[in-house]
Design a protein around this motif. Structure first.
Motif, PDB file in Angstrom:
ATOM      1  N   THR A 289      11.933  32.666 -36.671  1.00  0.00           N
ATOM      2  CA  THR A 289      13.225  32.609 -36.795  1.00  0.00           C
ATOM      3  C   THR A 289      13.834  32.583 -38.162  1.00  0.00           C
ATOM      4  OG1 THR A 289      13.400  31.558 -34.522  1.00  0.00           O
ATOM      5  CG2 THR A 289      15.316  31.391 -35.979  1.00  0.00           C
ATOM      6  N   GLU A 290      13.075  31.414 -38.902  1.00  0.00           N
ATOM      7  CA  GLU A 290      13.156  31.535 -40.542  1.00  0.00           C
ATOM      8  C   GLU A 290      13.156  32.801 -41.262  1.00  0.00           C
ATOM      9  OE1 GLU A 290      10.871  27.976 -41.613  1.00  0.00           O
ATOM     10  OE2 GLU A 290      11.941  26.821 -40.722  1.00  0.00           O
ATOM     11  N   GLY A 291      12.077  33.546 -40.458  1.00  0.00           N
ATOM     12  CA  GLY A 291      11.504  34.899 -41.257  1.00  0.00           C
ATOM     13  C   GLY A 291      12.979  35.763 -41.116  1.00  0.00           C
ATOM     14  N   VAL A 292      13.645  35.633 -40.220  1.00  0.00           N
ATOM     15  CA  VAL A 292      14.837  36.564 -39.735  1.00  0.00           C
ATOM     16  C   VAL A 292      15.880  36.094 -40.724  1.00  0.00           C
ATOM     17  CG1 VAL A 292      16.551  37.308 -38.026  1.00  0.00           C
ATOM     18  CG2 VAL A 292      14.319  37.340 -37.562  1.00  0.00           C
ATOM     19  N   GLU A 293      16.189  34.694 -40.805  1.00  0.00           N
ATOM     20  CA  GLU A 293      17.045  34.174 -41.699  1.00  0.00           C
ATOM     21  C   GLU A 293      16.899  34.606 -43.169  1.00  0.00           C
ATOM     22  OE1 GLU A 293      17.064  30.116 -40.871  1.00  0.00           O
ATOM     23  OE2 GLU A 293      18.025  30.307 -38.674  1.00  0.00           O
ATOM     24  N   ARG A 294      15.471  34.522 -43.476  1.00  0.00           N
ATOM     25  CA  ARG A 294      15.196  34.676 -44.889  1.00  0.00           C
ATOM     26  C   ARG A 294      15.225  36.239 -45.367  1.00  0.00           C
ATOM     27  NH1 ARG A 294      10.773  32.778 -44.074  1.00  0.00           N
ATOM     28  NH2 ARG A 294      11.168  30.675 -44.587  1.00  0.00           N
ATOM     29  N   ASN A 295      14.914  37.290 -44.414  1.00  0.00           N
ATOM     30  CA  ASN A 295      15.052  38.658 -44.706  1.00  0.00           C
ATOM     31  C   ASN A 295      15.781  39.322 -43.464  1.00  0.00           C
ATOM     32  OD1 ASN A 295      14.639  41.210 -45.393  1.00  0.00           O
ATOM     33  ND2 ASN A 295      12.269  41.137 -45.200  1.00  0.00           N
ATOM     34  N   PRO A 296      17.063  39.245 -43.178  1.00  0.00           N
ATOM     35  CA  PRO A 296      17.664  39.808 -42.305  1.00  0.00           C
ATOM     36  C   PRO A 296      17.627  41.434 -42.422  1.00  0.00           C
ATOM     37  CG  PRO A 296      19.266  38.759 -43.816  1.00  0.00           C
ATOM     38  CD  PRO A 296      17.948  38.529 -44.373  1.00  0.00           C
ATOM     39  N   TYR A 297      17.488  41.954 -43.734  1.00  0.00           N
ATOM     40  CA  TYR A 297      17.336  43.246 -43.897  1.00  0.00           C
ATOM     41  C   TYR A 297      16.291  44.031 -43.161  1.00  0.00           C
ATOM     42  CZ  TYR A 297      20.345  41.960 -47.695  1.00  0.00           C
ATOM     43  OH  TYR A 297      21.333  41.155 -48.471  1.00  0.00           O
ATOM     44  N   ASP A 298      15.039  43.803 -43.424  1.00  0.00           N
ATOM     45  CA  ASP A 298      13.956  44.340 -42.716  1.00  0.00           C
ATOM     46  C   ASP A 298      13.849  43.600 -41.251  1.00  0.00           C
ATOM     47  OD1 ASP A 298      13.022  45.959 -44.850  1.00  0.00           O
ATOM     48  OD2 ASP A 298      12.358  44.073 -46.016  1.00  0.00           O
ATOM     49  N   LEU A 299      14.344  42.434 -41.181  1.00  0.00           N
ATOM     50  CA  LEU A 299      14.150  41.905 -39.970  1.00  0.00           C
ATOM     51  C   LEU A 299      15.397  41.444 -39.398  1.00  0.00           C
ATOM     52  CD1 LEU A 299      11.310  39.523 -40.738  1.00  0.00           C
ATOM     53  CD2 LEU A 299      11.150  41.497 -39.414  1.00  0.00           C
ATOM     54  N   PRO A 300      16.590  42.436 -38.989  1.00  0.00           N
ATOM     55  CA  PRO A 300      17.633  42.118 -38.448  1.00  0.00           C
ATOM     56  C   PRO A 300      17.953  41.113 -37.325  1.00  0.00           C
ATOM     57  CG  PRO A 300      17.402  44.334 -38.710  1.00  0.00           C
ATOM     58  CD  PRO A 300      16.045  43.661 -38.803  1.00  0.00           C
ATOM     59  N   CYS A 301      16.947  41.358 -36.334  1.00  0.00           N
ATOM     60  CA  CYS A 301      16.788  40.317 -35.034  1.00  0.00           C
ATOM     61  C   CYS A 301      15.610  40.506 -34.508  1.00  0.00           C
ATOM     62  CB  CYS A 301      18.094  40.906 -34.326  1.00  0.00           C
ATOM     63  SG  CYS A 301      17.628  42.524 -33.510  1.00  0.00           S
ATOM     64  N   LEU A 302      15.275  39.525 -33.804  1.00  0.00           N
ATOM     65  CA  LEU A 302      13.892  39.567 -32.826  1.00  0.00           C
ATOM     66  C   LEU A 302      14.032  38.860 -31.568  1.00  0.00           C
ATOM     67  CD1 LEU A 302      12.230  36.756 -32.877  1.00  0.00           C
ATOM     68  CD2 LEU A 302      11.906  37.345 -35.139  1.00  0.00           C
ATOM     69  N   LEU A 303      13.371  39.401 -30.826  1.00  0.00           N
ATOM     70  CA  LEU A 303      13.138  38.867 -29.204  1.00  0.00           C
ATOM     71  C   LEU A 303      11.629  38.588 -29.321  1.00  0.00           C
ATOM     72  CD1 LEU A 303      14.911  41.532 -27.451  1.00  0.00           C
ATOM     73  CD2 LEU A 303      15.898  39.293 -27.819  1.00  0.00           C
ATOM     74  N   LEU A 304      11.224  37.095 -28.786  1.00  0.00           N
ATOM     75  CA  LEU A 304       9.785  36.726 -28.643  1.00  0.00           C
ATOM     76  C   LEU A 304       9.468  36.489 -27.180  1.00  0.00           C
ATOM     77  CD1 LEU A 304       7.149  36.271 -30.119  1.00  0.00           C
ATOM     78  CD2 LEU A 304       7.871  33.856 -30.427  1.00  0.00           C
ATOM     79  N   TYR A 305       8.585  37.151 -26.880  1.00  0.00           N
ATOM     80  CA  TYR A 305       8.287  36.912 -25.284  1.00  0.00           C
ATOM     81  C   TYR A 305       6.652  36.583 -25.286  1.00  0.00           C
ATOM     82  CZ  TYR A 305      12.292  40.013 -24.012  1.00  0.00           C
ATOM     83  OH  TYR A 305      13.169  40.689 -24.009  1.00  0.00           O
ATOM     84  N   LEU A 306       6.657  35.308 -24.605  1.00  0.00           N
ATOM     85  CA  LEU A 306       5.611  34.525 -24.809  1.00  0.00           C
ATOM     86  C   LEU A 306       4.798  34.602 -23.157  1.00  0.00           C
ATOM     87  CD1 LEU A 306       5.694  32.020 -27.390  1.00  0.00           C
ATOM     88  CD2 LEU A 306       4.523  34.121 -27.602  1.00  0.00           C
ATOM     89  N   ALA A 307       3.555  34.546 -22.960  1.00  0.00           N
ATOM     90  CA  ALA A 307       2.810  34.450 -21.557  1.00  0.00           C
ATOM     91  C   ALA A 307       3.099  32.980 -21.133  1.00  0.00           C
ATOM     92  CB  ALA A 307       1.564  34.933 -21.624  1.00  0.00           C
ATOM     93  N   ASP A 308       3.433  32.855 -19.835  1.00  0.00           N
ATOM     94  CA  ASP A 308       3.403  31.656 -19.240  1.00  0.00           C
ATOM     95  C   ASP A 308       2.150  31.312 -18.654  1.00  0.00           C
ATOM     96  OD1 ASP A 308       3.474  32.989 -16.939  1.00  0.00           O
ATOM     97  OD2 ASP A 308       5.361  32.447 -16.247  1.00  0.00           O
ATOM     98  N   ALA A 309       1.969  29.901 -18.050  1.00  0.00           N
ATOM     99  CA  ALA A 309       0.807  29.809 -17.347  1.00  0.00           C
ATOM    100  C   ALA A 309       0.162  30.784 -16.370  1.00  0.00           C
ATOM    101  CB  ALA A 309       0.969  28.499 -16.463  1.00  0.00           C
ATOM    102  N   GLN A 310       1.212  31.670 -15.509  1.00  0.00           N
ATOM    103  CA  GLN A 310       0.608  32.531 -15.029  1.00  0.00           C
ATOM    104  C   GLN A 310       0.561  33.810 -15.646  1.00  0.00           C
ATOM    105  OE1 GLN A 310       3.266  30.550 -14.185  1.00  0.00           O
ATOM    106  NE2 GLN A 310       1.746  29.245 -13.176  1.00  0.00           N
ATOM    107  N   GLY A 311       0.811  34.182 -16.844  1.00  0.00           N
ATOM    108  CA  GLY A 311       0.545  35.105 -17.489  1.00  0.00           C
ATOM    109  C   GLY A 311       1.731  36.172 -17.710  1.00  0.00           C
TER     110      GLY A 311
END
Length: 750
Positions: free
Chosen positions: A192-214
């Motif tokens: 998130t700090e990366g987006v705030e620091r460089n909104p030009y190359d990283l205008p937004c992001l969505l992060l999906y992570l695997a839960d206990a069931q994958g």
């Protein structure tokens, strides 16, 4: 436009290059500049210098800022603007992109002010979209008769340098932010700090992570408003199978610093090389003013790779912390139980063990009640309680026993054999109604011993819900330890009962053995008289009949004499066997090497007519009865000589081998051997594996050997192949073995 093909007398457009050729044929009379032969010297000089230069240059002439430029400047214009920009007004060329922001700079230059900029942002529409561009540029007024007539610009595009520096800075900052990341939240925070620091190359992001069931679950976002986030809460099905970087077009998203919306997302699987499943998926909005070229995508790959490394490290770190926590819980549980497990060396009542376990676990976990149940028939009864029931009626119900069928908290673990946890207690489990409303969490652990289920170890909390992984580990460790302790207690009790039974049997057996040995001695002793009578009267018969005794009668009397003599030999053997059992051991240091040498000298007298090879290796000093061990060696060496009597080159070997717990002495010969199928009979009394007419003997010698060695705490054994010799050995425990003086192996042939 009408082409002007006149040749100019001066070299104004004589430089090599496309722009010189274009300017020669360009209809300048149709522009405010007019025919080139009428241009002022300052303009002509500037154009000459510009066309000859390899540096990108741009000349804006007159108040209309008519555009002239050289070949090196063409890439800056791009295909959208060249060649139509030549001779056009700067406002018309760059009016939709860079000019509005630079108009004040041009106005200042027309007023005689110079200016220079580094990495100046100038958005340009040159490749079909408004592109983010950066330049090092200098603006210089061009004078004609003390009047500013134009603006000369020397330009160097620095877009690639600026983007590279910006992206490198972003990656370095991400690396710094990820140092020490302990969990996925730390990784998300760094992204998130990366987006705030460089909104030009990283205008937004969505992060999906695997839960206990994958399953990939949206864990964090950056650069998007609630409405945009809502669109991507559920992972699109097509994304879940993504295994490599992919760029896809989406509906416009309001994100980033530019007025233009984000219309492309880069999908980057967060996968550890070699792993079966990805850790997650990163969706990054792409800069609408930059092309998704290989350089841009490589930056995104590096960005996601750092997240993968951090997530993997955080996962490993979390797993390590979890294991350390479990290990710490086990260690604390084992340490807490160390004291009472040591009590197993003495006789402890099982319920005392359970009480100690309840106290120990209560010191590790904040419990309100620890209850131990045992089943009697179809009901469960409390056998040990530490804490309180928390309800008077509940205590009364427990006193009367809880029904097995309706009390799930006891029935389930007793039937499954597994711990049964309720992080939030369900009142319907035990059908105890309002009497259990104060109970918030329970844990029930079945206690099993080698005899089966002994009982259920129950724990309860009033007011706090949930059992942490560490607490579960502690509970199960305690349960296993307590089961082992109870099993040990049962075994100790059973062992005590068995010892009592064996002690009685041993005493009876000892008495029977004494009686049997006394009987054998008495019988052997008493048999001498009738045998003596038989021999005596046989002699009298021979004397009485003298020459009148016929051949048949003489043969019969000879058989009687031989049988009586054989009987005497057997009686002597039985007496020797009886004395071996009755004679007390007189232990001392015995030089086994000297003993063998003496016995060998004794038995060799019966084999003076034979060439026997003796191979005797160094033998140790042992602790034992000198006389009895002499009988052992006498029997073994005598047998070796006897059963090699038909061998042309008899060889007898004697050696000793050290074992971890004993010393084993071997006697091997190359005689007739014996059938290994009957080797178990060798050491029995009167057991012989050869015919008496082939080899004389009583069948008692090896039985005597076995009994002597057994009294010394050792064992005897024999191995053979019929017709290929035999090997006899006996062991003496190590506590009877001493270090022998060093002797070299010897081979003697008398």
């Amino acid at each position: 436009m009408t082409a002007d093909t006149r040749d100019f007398p001066d070299p104004l457009f004589c430089a090599e290059g496309e722009l010189s050729a274009l300017m020669r044929t360009f209809d300048w009379s149709a522009t405010p500049l007019g025919s080139p032969d009428l241009w002022p010297a300052a303009l002509r000089t500037s154009v000459q210098m510009m066309l000859a230069s390899k540096q990108p240059m741009y000349l804006a002439w007159s108040s209309d800022l008519i555009a002239l430029y050289n070949d090196a400047y063409r890439p800056i214009l791009g295909m959208d603007k060249h060649p139509r920009a030549l001779g056009a007004r700067t406002a018309d060329v760059f009016g939709q992109d860079g000019y509005p922001a630079l108009k004040s700079v041009f106005d200042a230059a027309l007023n005689g002010e110079s200016a220079a900029f580094q990495n100046l942002l100038v958005p340009l529409m040159r490749s079909g979209y408004l592109e983010e561009c950066y330049f090092d540029v200098g603006y210089t007024p061009v004078y004609v008769d003390s009047q500013v007539e134009g603006v000369f610009s020397s330009v160097c595009e620095t877009t690639e340098r600026v983007l590279s520096a910006r992206r490198t800075t972003s990656l370095a900052a991400l690396t710094s932010a990820l140092i020490g990341a302990e969990d996925s939240q730390d990784v998300l925070r760094a992204a998130t700090e990366g987006v705030e620091r460089n909104p030009y190359d990283l205008p937004c992001l969505l992060l999906y992570l695997a839960d206990a069931q994958g399953t990939l679950v949206l864990t964090g976002t950056a650069g998007l408003g609630p409405a945009e986030v809502q669109r991507w809460t559920d992972l699109p099905e097509s994304w879940s199978t993504q295994r490599s970087l992919r760029v896809l077009t989406v509906e416009p998203l309001r994100a980033g610093p530019w007025p233009e919306p984000v219309e492309q997302l880069a999908l980057l699987p967060l996968a550890v090389p070699g792993a079966a499943a990805p850790l997650g998926l990163l969706a990054v909005g792409l800069n609408p003013r930059q092309k998704a070229d290989s350089t841009y995508l490589d930056f995104l790959r590096l960005f996601s790779a750092q997240l993968v490394a951090a997530l993997h490290a955080a996962h490993l770190s979390g797993e390590l912390r979890r294991r350390h926590a479990e290990l710490d819980a086990r260690n604390r549980a084992l340490q807490a139980f160390e004291e009472w497990t040591r009590d197993l060396t003495v006789d402890l009542d099982p319920y005392d063990l359970i009480g100690r376990a309840q106290s120990r676990i209560r010191s590790l976990i904040p419990l309100d009640a620890a209850v131990y149940y045992e089943r009697e028939g179809d009901r469960w009864y409390v056998k040990r309680l530490l804490g309180q029931y928390g309800d008077e009626e509940l205590a009364r119900l427990h006193a009367g026993g809880l029904a097995h069928d309706s009390t799930g908290n006891l029935r389930i673990p007793s039937e499954t054999g597994e711990p049964f946890y309720q992080d939030l207690y369900d009142g319907s489990t035990d059908h105890l109604g309002s009497h259990m409303t104060h109970v918030t969490a329970t844990a029930m652990v079945p206690l099993r011993t080698s005899r089966g289920l002994r009982g259920v170890f129950g724990l309860a909390m009033f007011g706090r819900a949930g059992w942490t992984p560490i607490e579960r580990t502690t509970i199960e460790t305690v349960g296993r330890s307590l089961s082992l302790a109870l099993d040990r207690s049962e075994q100790v009790a059973e062992l005590a009962r068995e010892r009592e039974r064996l002690a009685g049997q041993t005493a009876a057996l000892a008495s029977a053995n004494e009686e049997l040995e006394a009987f054998a001695y008495s019988v052997s002793h008493d048999l001498r008289t009738p045998v003596r009578h038989i021999l005596g009267f046989s002699t009298l018969l021979r004397k009485s009949f003298g020459a009148e005794l016929g051949a048949t009668a003489d043969r019969y009397l000879g058989i009687i004499d031989q049988s009586a003599s054989r009987m005497n030999v057997l009686i002597d053997a039985m007496l020797d066997l009886s004395r071996t059992s009755r004679q007390p051991l007189r232990s001392g240091i015995v030089d086994l090497g000297a003993l063998v040498a003496a016995v060998r000298s004794e038995v060799e007298v019966d084999a003076l007519d034979r060439l026997v090879t003796w191979k005797i290796q160094p033998l140790p000093l042992v602790t034992g009865d000198q006389d009895l061990l002499r009988q052992v060696m006498l029997n073994l060496l005598s047998n070796a000589l006897k059963y090699t009597s038909g061998t042309s080159t008899p060889v007898i070997e004697i050696w000793a081998e050290e074992r971890s717990d004993a010393c084993e002495v071997f006697v091997r010969d190359n005689g007739v051997g014996f059938d290994p199928r009957y080797q178990d009979k060798l050491f029995g009394v009167f057991q012989r594996l050869h015919r008496a007419e082939d080899f004389e003997g009583t069948g008692v010698g090896l039985a005597n050997v076995r009994r002597i060695i057994a009294r010394h705490g050792g064992q005897v054994s024999a191995h053979s192949v019929l017709g290929a010799g035999a090997t006899f050995s006996f062991t003496l425990p190590n506590d009877r073995v001493q270090v022998a003086a060093s002797r070299r192996p010897s081979e003697v042939t008398p």
